[in-house]
Design a protein around this motif. Structure first.
Motif, PDB file in Angstrom:
ATOM      1  N   LYS A   1      20.526   6.604  17.986  1.00 58.93           N
ATOM      2  CA  LYS A   1      19.545   5.524  18.077  1.00 58.93           C
ATOM      3  C   LYS A   1      20.238   4.174  17.890  1.00 58.93           C
ATOM      4  O   LYS A   1      19.980   3.222  18.635  1.00 58.93           O
ATOM      5  CB  LYS A   1      18.474   5.730  16.997  1.00 58.93           C
ATOM      6  N   GLU A   2      21.112   4.106  16.900  1.00 61.46           N
ATOM      7  CA  GLU A   2      21.838   2.858  16.643  1.00 61.46           C
ATOM      8  C   GLU A   2      22.732   2.498  17.831  1.00 61.46           C
ATOM      9  O   GLU A   2      22.864   1.340  18.201  1.00 61.46           O
ATOM     10  CB  GLU A   2      22.701   2.981  15.370  1.00 61.46           C
ATOM     11  N   MET A   3      23.354   3.518  18.429  1.00 56.26           N
ATOM     12  CA  MET A   3      24.261   3.273  19.558  1.00 56.26           C
ATOM     13  C   MET A   3      23.473   2.778  20.771  1.00 56.26           C
ATOM     14  O   MET A   3      23.929   1.903  21.490  1.00 56.26           O
ATOM     15  CB  MET A   3      25.059   4.529  19.888  1.00 56.26           C
ATOM     16  N   GLU A   4      22.295   3.333  20.964  1.00 59.10           N
ATOM     17  CA  GLU A   4      21.452   2.911  22.080  1.00 59.10           C
ATOM     18  C   GLU A   4      21.079   1.430  21.928  1.00 59.10           C
ATOM     19  O   GLU A   4      21.065   0.678  22.896  1.00 59.10           O
ATOM     20  CB  GLU A   4      20.200   3.805  22.143  1.00 59.10           C
ATOM     21  N   LYS A   5      20.834   1.014  20.680  1.00 63.03           N
ATOM     22  CA  LYS A   5      20.502  -0.393  20.417  1.00 63.03           C
ATOM     23  C   LYS A   5      21.634  -1.314  20.858  1.00 63.03           C
ATOM     24  O   LYS A   5      21.411  -2.442  21.275  1.00 63.03           O
ATOM     25  CB  LYS A   5      20.257  -0.603  18.912  1.00 63.03           C
ATOM     26  N   LEU A   6      22.860  -0.833  20.725  1.00 64.18           N
ATOM     27  CA  LEU A   6      24.027  -1.639  21.108  1.00 64.18           C
ATOM     28  C   LEU A   6      24.384  -1.447  22.581  1.00 64.18           C
ATOM     29  O   LEU A   6      25.434  -1.880  23.037  1.00 64.18           O
ATOM     30  CB  LEU A   6      25.232  -1.264  20.247  1.00 64.18           C
ATOM     31  N   ASP A   7      23.512  -0.720  23.310  1.00 58.69           N
ATOM     32  CA  ASP A   7      23.721  -0.461  24.725  1.00 58.69           C
ATOM     33  C   ASP A   7      24.964   0.401  24.978  1.00 58.69           C
ATOM     34  O   ASP A   7      25.633   0.251  25.995  1.00 58.69           O
ATOM     35  CB  ASP A   7      23.805  -1.782  25.511  1.00 58.69           C
ATOM     36  N   MET A   8      25.271   1.285  24.009  1.00 57.02           N
ATOM     37  CA  MET A   8      26.382   2.213  24.244  1.00 57.02           C
ATOM     38  C   MET A   8      25.868   3.385  25.067  1.00 57.02           C
ATOM     39  O   MET A   8      24.870   3.993  24.717  1.00 57.02           O
ATOM     40  CB  MET A   8      26.959   2.712  22.906  1.00 57.02           C
ATOM     41  N   PRO A   9      26.525   3.706  26.166  1.00 58.70           N
ATOM     42  CA  PRO A   9      26.014   4.766  27.038  1.00 58.70           C
ATOM     43  C   PRO A   9      26.152   6.145  26.404  1.00 58.70           C
ATOM     44  O   PRO A   9      27.055   6.365  25.606  1.00 58.70           O
ATOM     45  CB  PRO A   9      26.911   4.669  28.278  1.00 58.70           C
ATOM     46  N   PRO A  10      25.246   7.088  26.757  1.00 62.22           N
ATOM     47  CA  PRO A  10      25.433   8.473  26.325  1.00 62.22           C
ATOM     48  C   PRO A  10      26.739   9.039  26.901  1.00 62.22           C
ATOM     49  O   PRO A  10      27.270   8.487  27.873  1.00 62.22           O
ATOM     50  CB  PRO A  10      24.225   9.209  26.891  1.00 62.22           C
ATOM     51  N   ILE A  11      27.210  10.151  26.317  1.00 61.74           N
ATOM     52  CA  ILE A  11      28.515  10.703  26.691  1.00 61.74           C
ATOM     53  C   ILE A  11      28.671  10.898  28.208  1.00 61.74           C
ATOM     54  O   ILE A  11      29.662  10.471  28.801  1.00 61.74           O
ATOM     55  CB  ILE A  11      28.752  12.055  25.962  1.00 61.74           C
ATOM     56  N   GLY A  12      27.676  11.516  28.846  1.00 59.42           N
ATOM     57  CA  GLY A  12      27.785  11.802  30.280  1.00 59.42           C
ATOM     58  C   GLY A  12      27.941  10.533  31.107  1.00 59.42           C
ATOM     59  O   GLY A  12      28.782  10.463  32.011  1.00 59.42           O
ATOM     60  N   GLU A  13      27.133   9.528  30.786  1.00 56.69           N
ATOM     61  CA  GLU A  13      27.201   8.268  31.526  1.00 56.69           C
ATOM     62  C   GLU A  13      28.510   7.535  31.227  1.00 56.69           C
ATOM     63  O   GLU A  13      29.115   6.917  32.114  1.00 56.69           O
ATOM     64  CB  GLU A  13      26.000   7.385  31.144  1.00 56.69           C
ATOM     65  N   PHE A  14      28.967   7.650  29.986  1.00 55.32           N
ATOM     66  CA  PHE A  14      30.220   7.001  29.592  1.00 55.32           C
ATOM     67  C   PHE A  14      31.391   7.604  30.392  1.00 55.32           C
ATOM     68  O   PHE A  14      32.282   6.896  30.871  1.00 55.32           O
ATOM     69  CB  PHE A  14      30.454   7.173  28.089  1.00 55.32           C
ATOM     70  N   LEU A  15      31.358   8.935  30.578  1.00 54.49           N
ATOM     71  CA  LEU A  15      32.421   9.586  31.355  1.00 54.49           C
ATOM     72  C   LEU A  15      32.415   9.093  32.804  1.00 54.49           C
ATOM     73  O   LEU A  15      33.464   8.869  33.396  1.00 54.49           O
ATOM     74  CB  LEU A  15      32.254  11.108  31.310  1.00 54.49           C
ATOM     75  N   GLU A  16      31.208   8.912  33.359  1.00 52.70           N
ATOM     76  CA  GLU A  16      31.099   8.379  34.730  1.00 52.70           C
ATOM     77  C   GLU A  16      31.696   6.975  34.812  1.00 52.70           C
ATOM     78  O   GLU A  16      32.429   6.645  35.742  1.00 52.70           O
ATOM     79  CB  GLU A  16      29.624   8.262  35.126  1.00 52.70           C
ATOM     80  N   ILE A  17      31.334   6.155  33.799  1.00 50.19           N
ATOM     81  CA  ILE A  17      31.845   4.781  33.780  1.00 50.19           C
ATOM     82  C   ILE A  17      33.372   4.799  33.714  1.00 50.19           C
ATOM     83  O   ILE A  17      34.050   4.078  34.452  1.00 50.19           O
ATOM     84  CB  ILE A  17      31.258   3.991  32.577  1.00 50.19           C
ATOM     85  N   LEU A  18      33.917   5.663  32.840  1.00 51.52           N
ATOM     86  CA  LEU A  18      35.374   5.738  32.688  1.00 51.52           C
ATOM     87  C   LEU A  18      36.031   6.140  34.003  1.00 51.52           C
ATOM     88  O   LEU A  18      37.006   5.531  34.450  1.00 51.52           O
ATOM     89  CB  LEU A  18      35.739   6.746  31.589  1.00 51.52           C
ATOM     90  N   SER A  19      35.484   7.172  34.633  1.00 50.74           N
ATOM     91  CA  SER A  19      36.058   7.660  35.878  1.00 50.74           C
ATOM     92  C   SER A  19      35.994   6.581  36.968  1.00 50.74           C
ATOM     93  O   SER A  19      36.990   6.320  37.658  1.00 50.74           O
ATOM     94  CB  SER A  19      35.322   8.922  36.310  1.00 50.74           C
ATOM     95  N   ASP A  20      34.837   5.934  37.089  1.00 51.57           N
ATOM     96  CA  ASP A  20      34.679   4.863  38.089  1.00 51.57           C
ATOM     97  C   ASP A  20      35.617   3.691  37.796  1.00 51.57           C
ATOM     98  O   ASP A  20      36.005   2.951  38.695  1.00 51.57           O
ATOM     99  CB  ASP A  20      33.241   4.339  38.108  1.00 51.57           C
TER     100      ASP A  20
ATOM    101  N   ALA B   1      37.535   7.312  21.275  1.00 55.53           N
ATOM    102  CA  ALA B   1      38.428   7.439  22.434  1.00 55.53           C
ATOM    103  C   ALA B   1      37.846   6.724  23.650  1.00 55.53           C
ATOM    104  O   ALA B   1      38.554   5.990  24.356  1.00 55.53           O
ATOM    105  CB  ALA B   1      38.659   8.917  22.749  1.00 55.53           C
ATOM    106  N   PHE B   2      36.555   6.913  23.896  1.00 49.89           N
ATOM    107  CA  PHE B   2      35.934   6.342  25.100  1.00 49.89           C
ATOM    108  C   PHE B   2      35.910   4.809  25.044  1.00 49.89           C
ATOM    109  O   PHE B   2      36.189   4.143  26.043  1.00 49.89           O
ATOM    110  CB  PHE B   2      34.509   6.872  25.282  1.00 49.89           C
ATOM    111  N   VAL B   3      35.557   4.270  23.885  1.00 49.34           N
ATOM    112  CA  VAL B   3      35.479   2.811  23.763  1.00 49.34           C
ATOM    113  C   VAL B   3      36.877   2.211  23.956  1.00 49.34           C
ATOM    114  O   VAL B   3      37.050   1.213  24.654  1.00 49.34           O
ATOM    115  CB  VAL B   3      34.872   2.387  22.402  1.00 49.34           C
ATOM    116  N   MET B   4      37.882   2.845  23.368  1.00 49.08           N
ATOM    117  CA  MET B   4      39.244   2.316  23.517  1.00 49.08           C
ATOM    118  C   MET B   4      39.767   2.468  24.941  1.00 49.08           C
ATOM    119  O   MET B   4      40.428   1.575  25.479  1.00 49.08           O
ATOM    120  CB  MET B   4      40.195   3.001  22.529  1.00 49.08           C
TER     121      MET B   4
END
Lengths: 102, 157
Positions: free
Chosen positions: B89-108, B23-26
């Protein structure tokens, strides 16, 4: 393909992104920005320089990177380049469109 | 080429890592393309916006054929935690943000984040249990009214 930008023939791909960064300068930049309905301000130039620097260091661009950049925050970034900020700003900066999904 | 999609509305009903990230990526991808996006968190999807729970989401190892491990093994103690750790770990390698940071990015980025009123009541949650970036608590009817323009798509995850 060729496109007439600032009265010069510039090499671009099918989406309008510059193919050869050597052809980019401030005049070309302002013309492309105009086509995107963006009027360049100090802040826009700062972002463009940041993006070009990243590109030249071969560091991938992402919205998370923008958040951490210290140059601009995400809200301002969306306000400066409306309608797809990373897509528009890279087009204006004369560098390739980022391929990442994030 | 310009897309006919103008607005994406997502309903997130599960808070496994794979569903939340889908959901977040889309939703983020939509904003990056100049498309409006909003997420409605309902039922277990609410875990993704609860301050105390959002950094502790897990991968589903049971009933998930994509994991390629026998379902019975997926239920053993520690397997879910291990799979979650590996995926993070794999997601971090791809520079995918953790859930909390991803929510901030989405809101911003202008993505609206809504909690489902019925589910909030059902789980006895208060507004202070939910993230500060939340745009509000809506009924499903309110959420439908967000589909206010041509080219709106609604997706259930």
């Amino acid at each position: 393909m060729k496109k007439l930008i600032a009265n010069r023939e510039i090499d671009v791909n099918e989406e309008g992104y510059l193919v050869d960064f050597k052809q980019w300068d401030r005049e070309v930049c302002e013309c492309i920005a105009g086509e995107c309905n963006v009027v360049m301000t100090e802040k826009h130039w700062e972002v463009v320089e940041y993006l070009q620097d990243k590109h030249h260091k071969e560091e991938p661009l992402s919205i998370r990177g923008i958040k951490k950049s210290g140059v601009i925050n995400i809200k301002e970034f969306y306000a400066l380049f409306p309608g797809g900020p990373l897509k528009k700003s890279t087009l204006i900066a004369g560098i390739p469109k980022p391929k990442s999904c994030i | 080429m310009s897309t006919k999609v103008k607005k994406m509305l997502f309903i997130l009903s599960k808070a496994t890592i794979e569903n939340a990230y889908a959901a977040f990526v889309m939703a983020n991808g939509a904003r990056m393309e100049g498309i409006e996006s909003e997420i409605f968190f309902t039922f277990f999807g609410l875990e993704a916006i609860q301050k105390k729970k959002l950094e502790h989401l897990h991968v589903a190892t049971v009933g998930n054929p994509g994991m390629h491990i026998p379902t019975m093994l997926g239920g053993l103690p520690g397997v879910e935690a291990l799979a979650t750790k590996m995926m993070k770990k794999e997601m971090e390698k791809l520079d995918m943000p953790p859930i909390g940071e991803f929510l901030e990015i989405l809101s911003d980025s202008g993505c609206k984040l809504w909690a489902c009123k019925l589910a909030v009541d059902m789980f006895h949650l208060k507004e202070e249990d939910l993230i500060d970036d939340l745009d509000g608590i809506l009924t499903i009817g309110d959420f439908y009214s967000r589909a206010d323009q041509e080219g709106t798509q609604l997706l259930f995850i």
